[in-house]
Design an enzyme around this catalytic site. Structure first.
Site, mmCIF file in Angstrom:
data_model
loop_
_atom_site.group_PDB
_atom_site.id
_atom_site.type_symbol
_atom_site.label_atom_id
_atom_site.label_comp_id
_atom_site.label_asym_id
_atom_site.label_seq_id
_atom_site.Cartn_x
_atom_site.Cartn_y
_atom_site.Cartn_z
ATOM 1 N N GLY A 14 39.901 46.727 39.536
ATOM 2 C CA GLY A 14 38.461 46.427 39.456
ATOM 3 C C GLY A 14 37.799 47.050 38.243
ATOM 4 N N ALA A 17 38.184 43.762 33.600
ATOM 5 C CA ALA A 17 39.008 42.562 33.785
ATOM 6 C C ALA A 17 38.939 42.063 35.229
ATOM 7 C CB ALA A 17 40.459 42.860 33.405
ATOM 8 N N LYS A 80 24.455 43.098 18.773
ATOM 9 C CA LYS A 80 25.480 43.322 17.736
ATOM 10 C C LYS A 80 25.552 42.095 16.832
ATOM 11 C CE LYS A 80 30.459 43.815 17.115
ATOM 12 N NZ LYS A 80 31.770 43.941 17.736
HETATM 13 C C1 LIG Z 1 40.286 53.125 23.104
HETATM 14 C C2 LIG Z 1 39.856 51.787 23.607
HETATM 15 C C3 LIG Z 1 38.687 51.209 23.107
HETATM 16 C C4 LIG Z 1 38.294 49.939 23.536
HETATM 17 N N1 LIG Z 1 37.180 49.334 23.005
HETATM 18 C C5 LIG Z 1 36.900 48.056 23.334
HETATM 19 C C6 LIG Z 1 35.789 47.372 22.765
HETATM 20 O O1 LIG Z 1 35.007 47.921 21.995
HETATM 21 N N2 LIG Z 1 35.586 46.080 23.113
HETATM 22 C C7 LIG Z 1 36.417 45.425 23.982
HETATM 23 O O2 LIG Z 1 36.228 44.229 24.232
HETATM 24 N N3 LIG Z 1 37.428 46.065 24.578
HETATM 25 C C8 LIG Z 1 37.695 47.352 24.274
HETATM 26 N N4 LIG Z 1 38.736 47.981 24.879
HETATM 27 C C9 LIG Z 1 39.478 47.311 25.939
HETATM 28 C C10 LIG Z 1 38.700 47.374 27.219
HETATM 29 O O3 LIG Z 1 38.397 48.688 27.576
HETATM 30 C C11 LIG Z 1 39.529 46.734 28.338
HETATM 31 O O4 LIG Z 1 40.066 45.534 27.890
HETATM 32 C C12 LIG Z 1 38.694 46.408 29.502
HETATM 33 O O5 LIG Z 1 37.982 47.527 29.912
HETATM 34 C C13 LIG Z 1 39.525 45.882 30.628
HETATM 35 O O6 LIG Z 1 40.301 46.886 31.168
HETATM 36 P P1 LIG Z 1 41.069 46.550 32.504
HETATM 37 O O7 LIG Z 1 40.085 46.123 33.521
HETATM 38 O O8 LIG Z 1 42.193 45.654 32.182
HETATM 39 O O9 LIG Z 1 41.704 47.958 32.908
HETATM 40 P P2 LIG Z 1 41.038 49.251 33.590
HETATM 41 O O10 LIG Z 1 39.644 49.451 33.174
HETATM 42 O O11 LIG Z 1 41.998 50.365 33.371
HETATM 43 O O12 LIG Z 1 41.022 48.899 35.136
HETATM 44 C C14 LIG Z 1 42.169 48.962 35.926
HETATM 45 C C15 LIG Z 1 41.799 48.843 37.380
HETATM 46 O O13 LIG Z 1 42.981 48.844 38.159
HETATM 47 C C16 LIG Z 1 42.840 49.762 39.204
HETATM 48 N N5 LIG Z 1 44.144 50.288 39.575
HETATM 49 C C17 LIG Z 1 45.126 50.766 38.762
HETATM 50 N N6 LIG Z 1 46.172 51.189 39.507
HETATM 51 C C18 LIG Z 1 45.856 50.948 40.804
HETATM 52 C C19 LIG Z 1 46.518 51.161 42.046
HETATM 53 N N7 LIG Z 1 47.717 51.731 42.130
HETATM 54 N N8 LIG Z 1 45.871 50.798 43.177
HETATM 55 C C20 LIG Z 1 44.646 50.238 43.150
HETATM 56 N N9 LIG Z 1 43.974 50.008 41.997
HETATM 57 C C21 LIG Z 1 44.566 50.373 40.852
HETATM 58 C C22 LIG Z 1 41.919 50.839 38.663
HETATM 59 O O14 LIG Z 1 41.294 51.557 39.712
HETATM 60 C C23 LIG Z 1 40.918 49.970 37.901
HETATM 61 O O15 LIG Z 1 39.955 49.468 38.793
HETATM 62 C C24 LIG Z 1 39.098 49.267 24.497
HETATM 63 C C25 LIG Z 1 40.228 49.878 25.028
HETATM 64 C C26 LIG Z 1 40.613 51.133 24.589
HETATM 65 C C27 LIG Z 1 41.844 51.747 25.172
#
Ligand SMILES: Cc1cc2nc3c(=O)[nH]c(=O)nc-3n(C[C@H](O)[C@H](O)[C@H](O)COP(=O)(O)OP(=O)(O)OC[C@H]3O[C@@H](n4cnc5c(N)ncnc54)[C@H](O)[C@@H]3O)c2cc1C
Length: 504
Positions: A14, A17, A80
């Site tokens: 959550g 993404a 932006k």
């Molecule tokens: C340094 C950095 C800078 C960035 N800057 C930008 C930017 O400026 N612009 C941009 O578009 N993107 C940027 N990004 C990318 C952006 O942060 C991510 O693409 C976006 O936040 C999506 O992340 P996510 O939801 O895939 O993962 P996460 O935010 O990591 O979410 C993962 C989810 O999975 C859950 N989860 C994991 N393991 C388990 C488990 N075992 N059981 C239950 N739940 C679990 C967690 O609780 C969480 O809810 C950046 C990334 C990084 C690393």
């Protein structure tokens, strides 16, 4: 065929993404899907960065029917117009990648070819003077574009800087109010069906199991479903994009204030971002640990903030690359579980948007047709590779002299990018492999900004007589300057129309 339709979609994770996927998929409810369940662990939390976006986020938000002013107020957002790249070509020089072009073509001759012809004749006017977003950004001005795309004031676009955690919470409210069910628990196991290796169910730490027909892996870098359970191959791209660490820290406003653009400043072993939100500034230092120590990288970040740090710097480790198959069996990876290209051009949320859009277009029924996955993977590969090459260009073309930069200048680059650069060097032509994220003006901005000059301009530009060309360019420059000056100060526009709802 109601009996074939997917009974339950399970979203694992959550972060941005997970909630973007849940919100985007609500429109499938009762038509193609009976139920959507999202499992996240509040103990684990999210990556907590991701604050700058491309203009396409507006189309995503609009597709959900979100009110833009409400969204800005509730996510502490600012506008932006593009990115300023400081010290990237050489220390002391800056260039801008704005969300606009350099003006319309004349008799089929593009604006950048006209500029090249004028430059060859000795004109030293910067090409950025023909970009409304670069000019407005440098003046700290902003207003939304007019509907008339023929006007210079209607010829640009904009994205946002926002608080990614608030955005996920905002979308959670949206999705839950439309029927998505949230389960707060840790996923401890993923069980596969014996007959075909598809995912059968998630096992939670409280002993419950959640079965489904289609699983969306939004578990971030962990890649619990696509990686750990299904073993989808991760294609490592660190030979081209070697940065593998980032320190992130918010700070108080100071110095430059609420600029309508992101700033990226090259550093010895990477680069630093500055992303101004209404109540704070997001900062981070992306670096490669082969060329600097973590202590030095953290000190560099802290020494270059606008104001007081509001937290301790947080270290995030990553490897650039992507899953070769983002859709494998009955699992689709969206977000960081699918891949990460480093944040230089703020493309991760964009890749999430297009991942969701394509999944909705190719949405399967319960008998998951493998051709749908093939097509999804083909399209996602194209988008990832095109953005990858665009980002590599920034590094490869730099003239900086430190070790990281010399490495990037001399490394072998992907064939497609080599072709693109050589084509541009030959006559200023821009080859596009995917028209999605970055169109011709974006590539031109980086080529010119990094001082990749074509050996000659397109001879077709000589069809425009010198006097006519000079008149036209001077007219455009004045028009752009006048239009930019007619816009509001960025902070005044925000104060007037969309102040953050967070307490000051
Ligand atoms: C340094 C950095 C800078 C960035 N800057 C930008 C930017 O400026 N612009 C941009 O578009 N993107 C940027 N990004 C990318 C952006 O942060 C991510 O693409 C976006 O936040 C999506 O992340 P996510 O939801 O895939 O993962 P996460 O935010 O990591 O979410 C993962 C989810 O999975 C859950 N989860 C994991 N393991 C388990 C488990 N075992 N059981 C239950 N739940 C679990 C967690 O609780 C969480 O809810 C950046 C990334 C990084 C690393």
């Amino acid at each position: 065929m109601a009996e074939q339709r997917i009974r339950r979609v399970v979203i694992a994770g959550g972060g941005s993404a997970g909630w973007m996927t849940a919100a985007g998929m609500t429109r499938l409810l009762r038509r193609k899907v009976d139920e959507i369940v999202l499992v996240e662990s509040s103990e684990i939390g999210t990556v907590g960065v991701g604050e700058a976006t491309l203009p396409t986020i507006r189309f995503f938000n609009a597709s959900l029917g979100l009110d833009e002013i409400d969204f800005i107020r509730r996510t502490d957002a600012s506008f932006k117009l593009g990115i300023e790249f400081r010290d990237w070509s050489v220390p002391g020089r800056s260039f801008f990648h704005g969300f606009s072009d350099f003006g319309p073509p004349v008799r089929g001759i593009s604006a950048h070819q006209m500029w090249l012809k004028s430059r060859a004749a000795g004109d030293e006017t910067s090409y950025e003077k023909f970009s409304i977003t670069s000019t407005a950004a440098r003046l700290n001005r902003f207003a939304p574009p007019l509907p008339n795309r023929d006007s210079v004031l209607g010829s640009y676009s904009y994205g946002f800087h926002f608080d990614a955690t608030l955005y996920a919470a905002y979308l959670r409210g949206y999705a839950e109010s439309r029927g998505v069910r949230r389960v707060d628990a840790r996923i401890v196991d993923v069980r596969l069906r014996a007959e075909d290796g598809h995912i059968q169910e998630l096992v939670l730490d409280d002993g419950r199991t959640i079965g489904g027909d289609l699983f969306i892996d939004c578990s971030g870098f962990a890649g619990l479903l696509i990686g750990r359970a299904l073993h989808a191959e991760f294609e490592d791209w660190s030979q081209w994009l070697p940065c593998n660490r980032a320190f992130a820290v918010p700070c108080a406003h100071g110095g430059d204030g609420l600029t309508p653009y992101t700033r990226s400043t090259a550093r010895k072993a990477g680069w630093q971002w500055r992303i101004p939100l209404q109540h704070r500034v997001g900062n981070g230092h992306v670096f490669c640990d082969a060329f600097t120590s973590e202590d030095e990288a953290r000190d560099t970040l802290l020494a270059n903030l606008d104001g007081k740090p509001l937290a301790d710097p947080r270290l995030i480790r990553f490897t650039t690359g992507r899953r070769r198959e983002a859709w494998l069996k009955n699992c689709v990876a969206v977000g960081l579980s699918c891949g990460f290209l480093e944040p230089l051009e703020s493309t991760s949320l964009h890749l999430i948007e297009i991942g969701i859009g394509r999944l909705i277009e190719l949405f399967p029924d319960r008998v998951i047709e493998p051709r749908l996955a093939d097509e999804y993977n083909r399209l996602m590969s194209r988008s990832f590779e095109s953005i990858r090459d665009f980002i590599i260009l920034h590094y490869h073309a730099s003239q900086r002299e430190e070790e990281l930069w010399r490495h990037c200048r001399s490394m072998a680059i992907p064939d497609a990018l080599r072709h693109q650069i050589e084509l541009f060097r030959a006559g200023g032509q821009v080859a596009l492999y995917d028209s999605g994220a970055f169109a011709e003006p974006s590539w031109v901005s980086i080529y010119f900004g990094q001082r990749i000059w074509p050996r000659r301009h397109d001879p077709m530009a000589d069809l425009i007589a010198d006097a006519e060309l000079n008149r036209e360019l001077e007219h455009r420059r004045r028009m752009v300057e006048g239009a930019a000056r007619s816009l509001s100060e960025h902070h005044q526009f925000i104060d007037r129309y969309c102040q953050s709802s967070l307490p000051a």
